[in-house]
Write an enzyme that holds these catalytic residues in place. Sequence first.
Site, PDB file in Angstrom:
ATOM      1  N   PHE A 250      21.389  30.768  21.962  1.00  0.00           N
ATOM      2  CA  PHE A 250      20.305  29.792  22.012  1.00  0.00           C
ATOM      3  C   PHE A 250      19.842  29.430  23.417  1.00  0.00           C
ATOM      4  O   PHE A 250      19.008  28.542  23.582  1.00  0.00           O
ATOM      5  CB  PHE A 250      20.668  28.562  21.199  1.00  0.00           C
TER       6      PHE A 250
ATOM      7  N   CYS B  60      22.606  27.337  31.221  1.00  0.00           N
ATOM      8  CA  CYS B  60      23.509  28.034  30.305  1.00  0.00           C
ATOM      9  C   CYS B  60      24.814  27.273  30.127  1.00  0.00           C
ATOM     10  O   CYS B  60      25.464  27.367  29.082  1.00  0.00           O
ATOM     11  CB  CYS B  60      23.831  29.429  30.836  1.00  0.00           C
TER      12      CYS B  60
ATOM     13  N   ASP C 123      15.456  31.182  28.971  1.00  0.00           N
ATOM     14  CA  ASP C 123      15.785  30.184  30.008  1.00  0.00           C
ATOM     15  C   ASP C 123      16.090  30.824  31.362  1.00  0.00           C
ATOM     16  O   ASP C 123      16.313  30.127  32.350  1.00  0.00           O
ATOM     17  CB  ASP C 123      16.929  29.274  29.570  1.00  0.00           C
TER      18      ASP C 123
ATOM     19  N   ASP D  31      24.361  28.491  24.811  1.00  0.00           N
ATOM     20  CA  ASP D  31      24.164  29.628  23.925  1.00  0.00           C
ATOM     21  C   ASP D  31      24.694  29.379  22.521  1.00  0.00           C
ATOM     22  O   ASP D  31      24.241  30.004  21.562  1.00  0.00           O
ATOM     23  CB  ASP D  31      24.849  30.871  24.501  1.00  0.00           C
TER      24      ASP D  31
ATOM     25  N   HIS E 229      17.470  36.095  27.859  1.00  0.00           N
ATOM     26  CA  HIS E 229      17.166  34.746  27.388  1.00  0.00           C
ATOM     27  C   HIS E 229      15.938  34.168  28.092  1.00  0.00           C
ATOM     28  O   HIS E 229      15.762  34.350  29.305  1.00  0.00           O
ATOM     29  CB  HIS E 229      18.360  33.818  27.622  1.00  0.00           C
TER      30      HIS E 229
END
Length: 664
Positions: free
Chosen positions: A412, A646, A477, A355, A475
């Site tokens: 991220f 993560c 992902d 992240d 997120h």
Amino acid sequence: MTAKQRVIRVSTEQPNYVVCVLGTEISIDVNGYIPKGATSFDVRGTSGVRVYVTYNPKLITKPDGTTRWPLNSDVEVMVVMNSPSSALNDNKVRISYYGATGEMVIAKAWLYITCIAISLDADTRRTGMVATNATKKTKWTWGPQGEGAVLLVNCDRDGPSSGNMDNAYPTVQSHADLQDMSLMILTIQGPVGIFDNHKLLLHVSMFDAAKVRVFQANGNESPSSYEHVLGSDKLSYAVKCTDGKAKHSFFVEGLAFPDADFAGLISLHATLLEHSAQSSPATPVFTDTVVFRVAPWLMTPNTQKPLEIFVCSIEKGRNNNQKFLEAVKVLAKKANCELRICPEVDNRGDRWIQDEMEFGYVEAPTKSFPVVFDSPRNRGLKEFPFKKILGPDFGYVTREPKNGRVSSLDSFGNLDVSPPVTVRGKEYPLGRILIGSSFPGSGNRKMTRIVRDFLYAQKVQPPVELYSDWLTVGHVDEFLSFVPAPDRKGFRLLLASPHACLKLFKEKQKDGYGGAALFEGRVGRITLDEILSDEYLHSDSKHVQSCIDWNRNILKRELGLSEQDIIDIPQLFTLEDSTATALFPDMVNMLVLGKHLGIPKPFGPVIHGQCCLEKEVRCLLEPLGLTCTFIDDFFSYHVLSGEVHCATNVCREPFSFHWWNMTP
């Protein structure tokens, strides 16, 4: 092809003197001072001059058997020089004026010409070498046949380890610092004395100056001898010209990436100025221009070779991750990949390294280096990218909103990139960036504008916005991943699928295993019978599947995928306050290291000594030549709303494809 330079007026009363730059044209105005009674003229030049006449054939008839031309505004005399002068005023042009009979010369006008060669050059052909006297340097074009110089943002740190990025300083930090800059050469060839009444100015517009910095080499090897001459707060520089022949080397560094207010194009100019009198201001004679494009920040997908894995160490408490670290070490060794552990003193209890940052790179024809993009989330790992990753040949960039307001979608884990794809005939050889956003028309969470604008401005990996706000963390992902494959497009898209999971569980229940349970040996043991009879879970799954299907359609359309390119990974989610969280460790949230996959261990129902979820995933992925390693992240990450992806971050090999060869 020559470029028209300027109009020169001549007079029969006194000779005129002019400086011409090689490769340009002079237009001689023969009509400005026509002697009384003159009706025609002819023009001749010495051997170093090429003279020709242009005219409108509809209005003018070309003379037969004579070099005389009628004095008419539709007739133009052009002069081009063949080579630089060896002495001042060594070339002459004579214009002779004739009366109506055409037999006697009424008057003559003389023009004395000094020719000088000036060329401002860079690697406009993108070969790694400066292209001397290139003809296509004032425009930047894309594609394998395109031309235009490339400029790197000098955002690594070749100087002191405690310092800032190199481009924060108006000095050359080291010889390594020069390697991150683009060479630009100014070549001058002309006679001695040409700069008694002329000077050469290197300059940049006030709009480009803040985006670039130029240093001049002064013949000394020491980095401190390189003079900051242009850019930043310097708009112009008078080049030191002691005689008519010289080659000046300049080194150009980028200060800013393309962004919402900057298209990435920078023009540098060299202008020859003439002083007709000491008391008069100088006037421009000629300008040569080179256009640079600042190299974009590029992301690398899971299908690129892994180079280095980053993971945090959390040693204390019930949720320590020491067993997780050992499992990642084993996987890294299998994948022949370097492992870098961020200690607790640096991560300050923040374990979510995915992240915090995203690894990418920048590339020019002579140089490429990785660049870490630091997210604006600013938790315990806030200082890690700048203090521990920025260094020699490892750059840094960040974007933070001025008001400091960010959401979970600015982490991220909500930023990914696809492998290369072709969509309806349009090629994306560097893939497309994927970012999670809110449902169209809603006013819910979105990635902050300053980060989105930066990603869009890079152009070569045009973003696709997905719907991730249905998730508690939010997120991308959490519901998608890409893995390499030996066939089709070279990859598969993995999507989390409640439908596939419920289908699998129903099959096992039908086979008589309804008593097999999730989380055996963990907290919250729940049997297949209990799961399949839970109306709320069925309702939640239907909602989640509809959200994922929305994204499925976007991904198929924007990445040019078919159903054969997608693999559904069994996964259940539960709704809490209208947003979804993975019920068991989220298997698409995996670490991809070539053919080696580090997948969250799901703790699914054990049947015949084997987790049925693990078995299903192996059956789906191992035929692609992939090796599945299931890693226990239950207490160290899953119960804290994250998983293996993560918990890790990977710096990958750049693309072999050069970004300037594509057409955005």
